[in-house]
Scaffold this active site. Structure first.
Site, short mmCIF file in Angstrom:
data_model
loop_
_atom_site.label_atom_id
_atom_site.label_comp_id
_atom_site.label_asym_id
_atom_site.label_seq_id
_atom_site.Cartn_x
_atom_site.Cartn_y
_atom_site.Cartn_z
NE ARG A 1 -9.00 12.64 8.44
CZ ARG A 1 -10.24 12.01 8.54
NH1 ARG A 1 -10.85 12.12 9.74
NH2 ARG A 1 -10.31 11.23 7.65
CG ASN B 1 -2.27 3.87 9.89
OD1 ASN B 1 -3.54 3.69 10.63
ND2 ASN B 1 -2.44 3.95 8.52
CE1 TYR C 1 -3.84 9.09 3.84
CE2 TYR C 1 -5.11 7.61 2.73
CZ TYR C 1 -4.63 8.10 4.01
OH TYR C 1 -5.44 8.05 4.96
CB ALA D 1 -16.62 0.75 10.18
CB CYS E 1 -6.94 8.34 8.47
SG CYS E 1 -8.62 8.02 8.04
CD GLU F 1 -2.38 1.31 2.59
OE1 GLU F 1 -3.70 1.78 2.67
OE2 GLU F 1 -1.90 1.14 3.61
CG LEU G 1 -10.72 -0.26 20.47
CD1 LEU G 1 -10.97 -0.63 21.65
CD2 LEU G 1 -10.33 -1.20 19.33
CB VAL H 1 -6.04 6.02 14.13
CG1 VAL H 1 -6.22 6.04 15.90
CG2 VAL H 1 -5.37 4.42 14.31
CG ASP H 2 -10.38 0.68 12.50
OD1 ASP H 2 -10.28 -0.06 13.66
OD2 ASP H 2 -11.01 0.14 11.76
CD1 TRP I 1 -6.28 1.27 -0.13
CD2 TRP I 1 -7.88 2.71 -0.07
NE1 TRP I 1 -5.77 2.14 0.54
CE2 TRP I 1 -6.66 3.14 0.61
CE3 TRP I 1 -8.85 3.63 0.00
CZ2 TRP I 1 -6.45 4.28 1.23
CZ3 TRP I 1 -8.57 4.80 0.36
CH2 TRP I 1 -7.54 5.14 1.15
NE ARG J 1 10.65 27.20 6.86
CZ ARG J 1 11.15 28.38 6.51
NH1 ARG J 1 11.22 28.62 5.01
NH2 ARG J 1 11.19 29.51 6.96
#
Length: 298
Positions: A200, A211, A127, A297, A179, A63, A242, A202-203, A85, A160
């Site tokens: 921002r 991740n 992304y 989900a 995410c 991915e 969760l 997260v499952d 996806w 930066r």
């Protein structure tokens, strides 16, 4: 020394026991907290591939490699046997056509039929598009990854060195807004590359494990491209949750004792960030507990 995976398990336990239970976009419902941090040291060669359940690390790396191509269509992913996806374009197809096609049949059509894939396999400017082809107000495309590597090589003390995916003008066109949205990098005086990833949303049961692996693999690639050594991976979560249909799975995972983290190696020095392939990655010493399955989900 306490196993670093306990940071994840402690976070899961905290969300499970103290999370605010509420409805969410998917309708499934969550237990959620706001604000969390975990830190993993990559300098010894180990990477945070969770051991309290099997994590299909090749899927996560594939991915990440797809993100780096700038691609936004699931066809290349499905040809690599990556199905994470599919849910979003499949839901769109069913909603817009009324055809209750099976996921297997939908994926097969995307793989075999280029015209079908072009119409129904698109995710919008997700992304990779933002990382490699951010469209500025001036109409020019900006390659954030190339710019990051250039700065890592030429000005490693810069504050930066980052890229992100939250392009406000294109959010409505995305199947899912980013995410894991901001990656910032830091180089120590002795040449170690650190990463801070801000996520921002997260499952925690399904997503976080992927991740961690994707960010670690990217950190190894960037370190190699810039002539640096891997340092620390710092993960920061915003809405950490969760899903209510993962509660039993989380409780099962919490009963398990972590095993040693494996090592991840890149087997060759790629000429550029665009040249890596899944065959370049080797994981040694991974001995996880059995997989624990849960529904995504959407």
């Amino acid at each position: 020394m306490r196993h670093p995976e306990y940071q994840y398990l402690d976070l899961m336990s905290h969300v499970l026991e103290n999370g605010d239970e509420r409805t969410d976009r998917t309708g499934v419902g969550t237990r959620s907290i706001f604000g969390a941090m975990v830190r993993f040291d990559l300098s010894g060669g180990t990477v945070p591939i969770l051991t309290t359940k099997r994590v299909y690390w090749k899927t996560a790396v594939k991915e990440m490699l797809w993100f780096l191509t700038g691609g936004t269509n699931i066809q290349p992913l499905l040809r690599e046997n990556v199905r994470i996806w599919t849910d979003w374009p499949l839901a769109t197809y069913r909603r817009e056509t009324g055809d209750e096609i099976t996921q297997k049949a939908f994926e097969q059509r995307v793989v075999e039929d280029d015209a079908f894939a072009a119409r129904w396999g698109e995710l919008g400017p997700v992304y990779g598009k933002q990382w490699r082809r951010w469209l500025g107000a001036d109409g020019k495309e900006h390659d954030q990854i190339a710019g990051l590597i250039r700065t890592l090589r030429e000005n490693p003390s810069s504050r930066r060195m980052l890229f992100h995916g939250w392009n406000v003008s294109e959010l409505e066109e995305m199947a899912l807004p980013p995410c894991h949205m901001v990656y910032q990098y830091h180089v120590t005086s002795d040449g170690r590359l650190n990463c801070l990833l801000f996520q921002r949303s997260v499952d925690l049961f399904l997503g976080a494990a992927f991740n961690y692996v994707g960010a670690a693999a990217l950190q190894l690639m960037l370190a190699q491209q810039a002539g640096l050594k891997p340092g620390e991976l710092v993960w920061v979560g915003g809405d950490v949750h969760l899903y209510l249909n993962h509660i039993d799975q989380a409780r099962l995972q919490l009963l398990r004792k972590p095993r040693p983290f494996p090592q991840m190696k890149i087997l060759r020095h790629s000429v550029s960030i665009d040249d890596y392939r899944i065959e370049d990655f080797e994981v040694v010493g991974y001995d996880p507990h059995a997989a624990i399955h849960g529904e995504v989900a959407v």
